[in-house]
Enzyme design. Structure first.
Site, mmCIF file in Angstrom:
data_model
loop_
_atom_site.group_PDB
_atom_site.id
_atom_site.type_symbol
_atom_site.label_atom_id
_atom_site.label_comp_id
_atom_site.label_asym_id
_atom_site.label_seq_id
_atom_site.Cartn_x
_atom_site.Cartn_y
_atom_site.Cartn_z
ATOM 1 N N LYS A 107 0.829 -1.210 0.000
ATOM 2 C CA LYS A 107 0.000 0.000 0.000
ATOM 3 C C LYS A 107 0.863 1.261 0.000
ATOM 4 O O LYS A 107 0.606 2.183 -0.749
ATOM 5 C CB LYS A 107 -0.895 0.064 1.254
ATOM 6 C CG LYS A 107 -1.943 -1.018 1.342
ATOM 7 C CD LYS A 107 -2.876 -0.785 2.533
ATOM 8 C CE LYS A 107 -2.192 -0.792 3.891
ATOM 9 N NZ LYS A 107 -1.605 -2.076 4.269
ATOM 10 N N ARG A 143 -8.681 1.664 9.917
ATOM 11 C CA ARG A 143 -8.211 0.318 10.231
ATOM 12 C C ARG A 143 -9.287 -0.508 10.933
ATOM 13 O O ARG A 143 -9.068 -1.660 11.227
ATOM 14 C CB ARG A 143 -7.059 0.392 11.222
ATOM 15 C CG ARG A 143 -5.646 0.587 10.702
ATOM 16 C CD ARG A 143 -5.087 -0.495 9.873
ATOM 17 N NE ARG A 143 -3.731 -0.881 10.219
ATOM 18 C CZ ARG A 143 -2.628 -0.273 9.812
ATOM 19 N NH1 ARG A 143 -2.681 0.767 9.037
ATOM 20 N NH2 ARG A 143 -1.456 -0.743 10.183
ATOM 21 N N ARG A 172 11.741 -6.510 4.921
ATOM 22 C CA ARG A 172 11.682 -5.056 5.021
ATOM 23 C C ARG A 172 12.515 -4.522 6.186
ATOM 24 O O ARG A 172 13.051 -3.423 6.119
ATOM 25 C CB ARG A 172 10.203 -4.669 5.189
ATOM 26 C CG ARG A 172 9.860 -3.256 4.932
ATOM 27 C CD ARG A 172 8.373 -3.092 4.702
ATOM 28 N NE ARG A 172 7.603 -3.286 5.918
ATOM 29 C CZ ARG A 172 6.304 -3.033 6.025
ATOM 30 N NH1 ARG A 172 5.625 -2.629 4.966
ATOM 31 N NH2 ARG A 172 5.667 -3.228 7.150
ATOM 32 N N ARG A 187 11.731 -3.460 9.295
ATOM 33 C CA ARG A 187 11.282 -2.365 10.147
ATOM 34 C C ARG A 187 11.208 -2.862 11.597
ATOM 35 O O ARG A 187 11.188 -4.062 11.836
ATOM 36 C CB ARG A 187 9.890 -1.927 9.663
ATOM 37 C CG ARG A 187 9.617 -0.472 9.774
ATOM 38 C CD ARG A 187 8.354 -0.120 9.029
ATOM 39 N NE ARG A 187 7.165 -0.636 9.693
ATOM 40 C CZ ARG A 187 5.956 -0.584 9.172
ATOM 41 N NH1 ARG A 187 5.778 -0.062 7.978
ATOM 42 N NH2 ARG A 187 4.935 -1.050 9.826
ATOM 43 N N ARG A 189 0.094 -8.798 13.514
ATOM 44 C CA ARG A 189 -0.479 -7.723 12.689
ATOM 45 C C ARG A 189 -1.436 -8.282 11.651
ATOM 46 O O ARG A 189 -2.449 -7.665 11.322
ATOM 47 C CB ARG A 189 0.635 -6.890 12.048
ATOM 48 C CG ARG A 189 1.157 -5.868 13.060
ATOM 49 C CD ARG A 189 2.467 -5.237 12.699
ATOM 50 N NE ARG A 189 2.533 -4.734 11.367
ATOM 51 C CZ ARG A 189 3.646 -4.778 10.625
ATOM 52 N NH1 ARG A 189 4.755 -5.323 11.105
ATOM 53 N NH2 ARG A 189 3.641 -4.290 9.428
HETATM 54 P P1 AMP Z 1 1.511 0.731 8.936
HETATM 55 O O1 AMP Z 1 2.688 1.549 8.558
HETATM 56 O O2 AMP Z 1 0.242 1.175 8.268
HETATM 57 O O3 AMP Z 1 1.765 -0.745 8.786
HETATM 58 O O4 AMP Z 1 1.261 0.977 10.485
HETATM 59 C C1 AMP Z 1 2.229 0.617 11.457
HETATM 60 C C2 AMP Z 1 1.583 0.608 12.845
HETATM 61 O O5 AMP Z 1 1.079 1.924 13.149
HETATM 62 C C3 AMP Z 1 0.372 -0.300 12.983
HETATM 63 O O6 AMP Z 1 0.745 -1.630 13.270
HETATM 64 C C4 AMP Z 1 -0.373 0.368 14.132
HETATM 65 O O7 AMP Z 1 0.251 0.087 15.372
HETATM 66 C C5 AMP Z 1 -0.161 1.837 13.851
HETATM 67 N N1 AMP Z 1 -1.233 2.384 12.971
HETATM 68 C C6 AMP Z 1 -1.111 2.853 11.700
HETATM 69 N N2 AMP Z 1 -2.293 3.290 11.227
HETATM 70 C C7 AMP Z 1 -3.191 3.094 12.222
HETATM 71 C C8 AMP Z 1 -4.586 3.324 12.356
HETATM 72 N N3 AMP Z 1 -5.317 3.845 11.339
HETATM 73 N N4 AMP Z 1 -5.179 2.995 13.532
HETATM 74 C C9 AMP Z 1 -4.476 2.481 14.546
HETATM 75 N N5 AMP Z 1 -3.166 2.214 14.489
HETATM 76 C C10 AMP Z 1 -2.514 2.521 13.342
#
Ligand code: AMP
Length: 186
Positions: free
Chosen positions: A15, A92, A131, A133, A144
């Site tokens: 994404k 989310r 990746r 991270r 996740r």
């Molecule tokens: P991402 O980069 O989208 O994979 O997000 C990394 C982490 O950030 C996730 O595992 C959540 O802990 C937090 N996170 C990102 N977006 C959201 C969201 N919309 N709601 C809640 N937590 C989020």
């Protein structure tokens, strides 16, 4: 023209990569809640300190917190004269989707398209492991994916019912996937 869209899909589907490319090509504001949260963690802000441990466990940070971030960015954009946007990693869960709907009603900026990026679990895990991270070790990755299935996947039906959803197969080269997404835009 499609100016207001969301990217939906499991972690590792690509994404972020695709959102960045499309936003740059179309001149859209790219809002990744994950990127914005990581920037807060990096800066050591109060918000970042609140989010850090939750993110490291692979759980979702509070709805109120992410909603406040998204609201302030969209309001800023509108105040600066408006424009299109692409939300990546938000909403989310259903509560976030409902809150977003209300915010967009207030702003008079309804969603035009939700792009669902679909990919097999095996490929997702492989991509995430490569990746590197902080939240990309295998136990956290599995968690996740579980959180995605339980909390985020219900949004597929939610947006399908609203006739906003289009699915894209997220396997292949970055360019091939980019072309599939571009074909959905009008
Ligand atoms: P991402 O980069 O989208 O994979 O997000 C990394 C982490 O950030 C996730 O595992 C959540 O802990 C937090 N996170 C990102 N977006 C959201 C969201 N919309 N709601 C809640 N937590 C989020």
């Amino acid at each position: 023209m499609t100016q207001r869209l969301l990217f939906l899909g499991p972690p590792g589907a690509g994404k972020g990569t695709q959102a960045q490319r499309l936003a740059a090509a179309q001149g859209l504001l790219h809002l990744s809640t994950g990127d914005l949260l990581r920037a807060e963690v990096q800066a050591g802000s109060a918000l970042g300190q609140e989010a850090e441990a939750v993110m490291a466990r692979g759980e979702l940070v509070s709805d109120a917190l992410v909603l406040a971030i998204v609201r302030s960015r969209l309001e800023q954009q509108q105040a600066a004269g408006g424009g299109g946007w692409l939300l990546d990693g938000f909403p989310r869960n259903l509560a976030q989707a409902e809150a977003l709907g209300q915010l967009l009603d207030e702003l008079g900026q309804p969603i035009q398209l939700v792009v669902l990026m679909e990919l097999d679990d095996a490929v997702l895990i492989e991509r995430l492991l490569s990746r590197g991270r902080a939240d990309d070790n295998e136990a956290v990755i599995r968690h996740r994916l579980e959180v995605y299935r339980e909390q985020t996947a219900p949004l597929i039906a939610y947006y399908r019912e609203r006739q906003l959803l289009q699915a894209v197969e997220a396997a292949g080269t970055v360019e091939a996937i980019e072309a599939r997404i571009a074909a959905l835009l009008t």
